[in-house]
Design a protein around this motif. Sequence first.
Motif, PDB file in Angstrom:
ATOM      1  N   SER A 167      13.174   0.994  -8.431  1.00 25.09           N
ATOM      2  CA  SER A 167      12.742   1.625  -8.850  1.00 25.09           C
ATOM      3  C   SER A 167      11.715   0.106  -9.675  1.00 25.09           C
ATOM      4  N   ALA A 168      10.788   0.646 -10.614  1.00 24.08           N
ATOM      5  CA  ALA A 168      10.312   0.059 -11.566  1.00 24.08           C
ATOM      6  C   ALA A 168      10.953  -0.945 -12.924  1.00 24.08           C
ATOM      7  N   ALA A 198       3.146  -0.247  -4.343  1.00 22.57           N
ATOM      8  CA  ALA A 198       4.626  -0.707  -5.152  1.00 22.57           C
ATOM      9  C   ALA A 198       3.759  -1.970  -5.142  1.00 22.57           C
ATOM     10  N   ARG A 199       4.514  -2.487  -6.845  1.00 21.77           N
ATOM     11  CA  ARG A 199       3.887  -4.138  -7.043  1.00 21.77           C
ATOM     12  C   ARG A 199       5.284  -4.588  -7.399  1.00 21.77           C
ATOM     13  N   VAL A 200       5.384  -6.206  -6.898  1.00 25.58           N
ATOM     14  CA  VAL A 200       6.572  -7.199  -7.065  1.00 25.58           C
ATOM     15  C   VAL A 200       6.181  -8.568  -7.630  1.00 25.58           C
ATOM     16  N   ALA A 232       0.610  -1.118   0.400  1.00 25.29           N
ATOM     17  CA  ALA A 232      -0.027  -0.303   0.165  1.00 25.29           C
ATOM     18  C   ALA A 232       0.612   1.506   0.276  1.00 25.29           C
ATOM     19  N   PRO A 233       0.160   2.265  -0.432  1.00 20.98           N
ATOM     20  CA  PRO A 233       1.554   3.856  -0.552  1.00 20.98           C
ATOM     21  C   PRO A 233       1.360   3.957   1.008  1.00 20.98           C
ATOM     22  N   GLY A 275       6.395   1.645  -9.028  1.00 21.92           N
ATOM     23  CA  GLY A 275       6.264   1.774  -8.105  1.00 21.92           C
ATOM     24  C   GLY A 275       7.548   2.265  -7.527  1.00 21.92           C
ATOM     25  N   GLU A 276       7.600   2.254  -6.113  1.00 18.47           N
ATOM     26  CA  GLU A 276       9.583   3.031  -6.550  1.00 18.47           C
ATOM     27  C   GLU A 276       9.579   2.486  -4.203  1.00 18.47           C
ATOM     28  N   GLY A 277      10.211   2.095  -4.352  1.00 12.85           N
ATOM     29  CA  GLY A 277      10.662   1.776  -2.866  1.00 12.85           C
ATOM     30  C   GLY A 277      12.945   1.090  -2.155  1.00 12.85           C
TER      31      GLY A 277
END
Length: 152
Positions: free
Chosen positions: A74-75, A98-100, A39-40, A60-62
């Motif tokens: 990041s993506a 963000a999705r992985v 989630a954000p 996303g980024e994380g």
Amino acid sequence: VIKGANLPWRSGPQVWHKNMMNPRDGLIQSLHCSQQELAPAGSSQKHGHQNPALLYVLEGEGYDIHDGKRYEWSAGDLVLVTPGCVHQHFNALKDRPARVLIMKAKPLHIFMGLAYQGFVEKAPKEAVPGWENFKPLHGSFLEQLEKEKKNE
């Protein structure tokens, strides 16, 4: 072809999982594949396991913390989680998920008796403030934004 839109999301409220391929499905015995959506501003559980894992960042980024060291992603990036590493995933964006895609040979490790997986911290049970109703969507977040713009 495994249709991701037909597979359910589980868990929440900050981290969601979708099993894409699991040995119990009878398709393949050597790989486990899943999607994870943060989630954000969300985070996952802090844990470690004997099997290595690859996380391909779909959107996303994380960042991840692996044994106390921070790694930005990041993506389009591929993140390697090494065996025995205590790690946790974080979404750095406050306004989108963000999705992985996670790929691992966990079934082979279980067969070899290397099944250890331990949790240092469970995933947060409280939603990120402002995102109490967040649920992952089928398809990407950016695709959903495009559809909403067309419908305005």
